[in-house]
Motif scaffolding. Structure first.
Motif, short mmCIF file in Angstrom:
data_model
loop_
_atom_site.label_atom_id
_atom_site.label_comp_id
_atom_site.label_asym_id
_atom_site.label_seq_id
_atom_site.Cartn_x
_atom_site.Cartn_y
_atom_site.Cartn_z
N ALA A 1 70.72 50.68 32.20
CA ALA A 1 70.46 49.40 32.94
C ALA A 1 69.17 48.67 32.50
O ALA A 1 68.18 49.57 32.43
CB ALA A 1 70.69 49.71 34.36
N ARG A 2 68.85 47.37 32.50
CA ARG A 2 67.75 47.06 32.18
C ARG A 2 67.09 46.44 33.65
O ARG A 2 67.64 45.38 34.11
CB ARG A 2 67.75 45.78 31.30
N ILE A 3 65.92 47.07 34.21
CA ILE A 3 65.37 46.99 35.28
C ILE A 3 63.97 46.17 35.27
O ILE A 3 63.22 46.86 34.54
CB ILE A 3 65.31 48.09 36.19
N VAL A 4 63.88 45.17 36.13
CA VAL A 4 62.63 44.53 35.96
C VAL A 4 61.90 44.62 37.25
O VAL A 4 62.59 44.72 38.48
CB VAL A 4 62.71 43.11 35.73
N LEU A 5 60.55 45.04 37.40
CA LEU A 5 60.05 45.04 38.94
C LEU A 5 59.11 43.86 39.01
O LEU A 5 58.44 43.07 37.82
CB LEU A 5 58.81 46.25 38.71
N ALA A 6 59.23 43.20 40.20
CA ALA A 6 58.26 41.96 40.55
C ALA A 6 57.85 42.32 41.98
O ALA A 6 58.33 42.82 42.68
CB ALA A 6 59.31 40.93 40.44
N GLY A 7 56.65 41.59 42.10
CA GLY A 7 56.12 41.63 43.44
C GLY A 7 55.58 43.17 43.87
O GLY A 7 55.41 43.36 44.88
N PRO B 1 57.00 35.51 40.95
CA PRO B 1 57.40 36.51 40.29
C PRO B 1 58.84 37.00 40.94
O PRO B 1 59.67 37.57 39.95
CB PRO B 1 56.37 37.62 40.72
N VAL B 2 58.98 36.80 42.07
CA VAL B 2 60.40 37.17 42.56
C VAL B 2 61.66 36.32 41.96
O VAL B 2 62.70 36.76 41.73
CB VAL B 2 60.24 37.25 44.06
N ARG B 3 61.17 34.87 42.20
CA ARG B 3 62.08 34.01 41.62
C ARG B 3 62.73 34.23 40.10
O ARG B 3 63.65 34.16 39.60
CB ARG B 3 61.84 32.51 41.78
N ILE C 1 57.80 42.43 50.35
CA ILE C 1 58.95 41.11 50.17
C ILE C 1 59.90 41.66 51.18
O ILE C 1 60.77 42.29 51.33
CB ILE C 1 59.25 41.52 48.81
N PRO C 2 60.00 40.54 52.15
CA PRO C 2 61.05 40.53 53.19
C PRO C 2 62.38 40.64 52.88
O PRO C 2 62.66 39.81 51.76
CB PRO C 2 60.52 39.55 54.29
N ALA C 3 63.31 41.18 53.30
CA ALA C 3 64.85 41.22 53.14
C ALA C 3 65.19 39.70 53.12
O ALA C 3 66.17 39.19 52.16
CB ALA C 3 65.53 42.00 53.88
#
Length: 284
Positions: A15-21, A86-88, A108-110
């Motif tokens: 899996a290609r996982i990206v981290l953001a925030g 970053p999240v978007r 980062i709130p749910a």
């Protein structure tokens, strides 16, 4: 399954996982620079990683945001500004197929993750984003608790659909076969047999997966996927336990997870490992 075993499985995930925030400490933890076992992620957006405004797919994510909700985007420049968050941007990369999942850092709130997920990936078939919290117990048992954050009261059909998502994700992690318990409402409350109806509807979708309606909340038969009657009941239960991660499960084409606000290094690494295993397209 121990945390070490979870991390070992994640390191062979495709899996290609990206981290953001995330901050640099989170990125260092995942990279193994803070004493935790290391595994590789596809990219870190912001916080010492790729600056969102310089990402080569910024324009494509901007176009995605504009096409999905044109009433929220004034023009092309505004779309680029929105996509530079970053999240978007990370959620947009998942929606476009450039990543299989992303993990948002603490703080980062749910509800923001849910809103961003619906904007980029689009809402699930029933129109509602659902959340699952994951607990890794000292004996290695992995528990999925749904829905503890986002949902109001759920009807039988909604509970069954949520259970299918949670059980499928649990199976992908590889911590033993999922065993589903549909928990009933408060004692003395007549819910019209919703728990039993949900269990029956679930059995139609996954007939070979164990499922039971649990009206005494005894967690019999070592259930490891708990489906609460609504967000209030789930939240109260969650407050008594330490959660490893909160996962917003939308199903294919991507997975979005958030990290608990006070997560330690092991919990942060475990969250990314869960994302990699749940989103791994090679898992059957």
């Amino acid at each position: 399954m121990s945390l070490a075993a979870l991390l070992d499985r994640a390191r062979v995930s495709r899996a290609r996982i990206v981290l953001a925030g995330v901050d640099e400490g989170f990125a260092d933890t995942v990279a193994g620079r803070r004493g935790t076992p290391a595994f590789t992620v596809s990219a870190v957006i912001g916080s010492g990683g790729i600056r969102p405004e310089h990402h080569p797919r910024l324009g494509a994510v901007a176009a995605l945001l504009r096409s999905r909700k044109p009433n929220r985007v004034r023009d092309g420049i505004h779309a680029l500004d929105l996509a530079a968050d970053p999240v978007r941007l990370a959620a947009g990369l998942v929606a476009l197929g450039d990543a299989d999942g992303f993990v948002a850092g603490p703080g980062i709130p749910a509800d923001l993750l849910a809103e961003t997920s619906a904007w980029t990936l689009g809402p699930p078939e029933d129109g509602t984003v659902r959340a699952v919290h994951w607990l890794l117990l000292p004996d290695g048992t992995l528990i999925a608790m749904a829905d503890c954050v986002l949902a109001g009261e759920l009807d039988a059909r909604e509970r069954a659909a949520l259970a299918v998502q949670a059980a499928t994700a649990h199976a992908r992690v590889g911590a033993g076969p999922p065993r589903v318990a549909f928990l009933a409402g408060p004692p003395g409350r007549d819910d019209g047999g919703a728990a039993e109806s949900a269990a029956a509807a679930f059995a139609e979708s996954l007939p070979h997966t164990f499922a039971v309606a649990d009206r005494q909340v005894r967690f019999r038969d070592r259930a490891n996927v708990l489906i609460f009657p609504g967000g209030t009941a789930g939240h109260l239960a969650l407050r008594t336990a330490r959660d490893l991660a909160g996962a917003l499960l939308l199903g294919p084409p991507g997975v979005i997870l958030g990290v608990a606000d006070d997560a330690n290094d092991e919990e942060m690494a475990g969250t990314v490992a869960l994302a990699a295993l749940i989103a791994d397209r090679a898992v059957t």
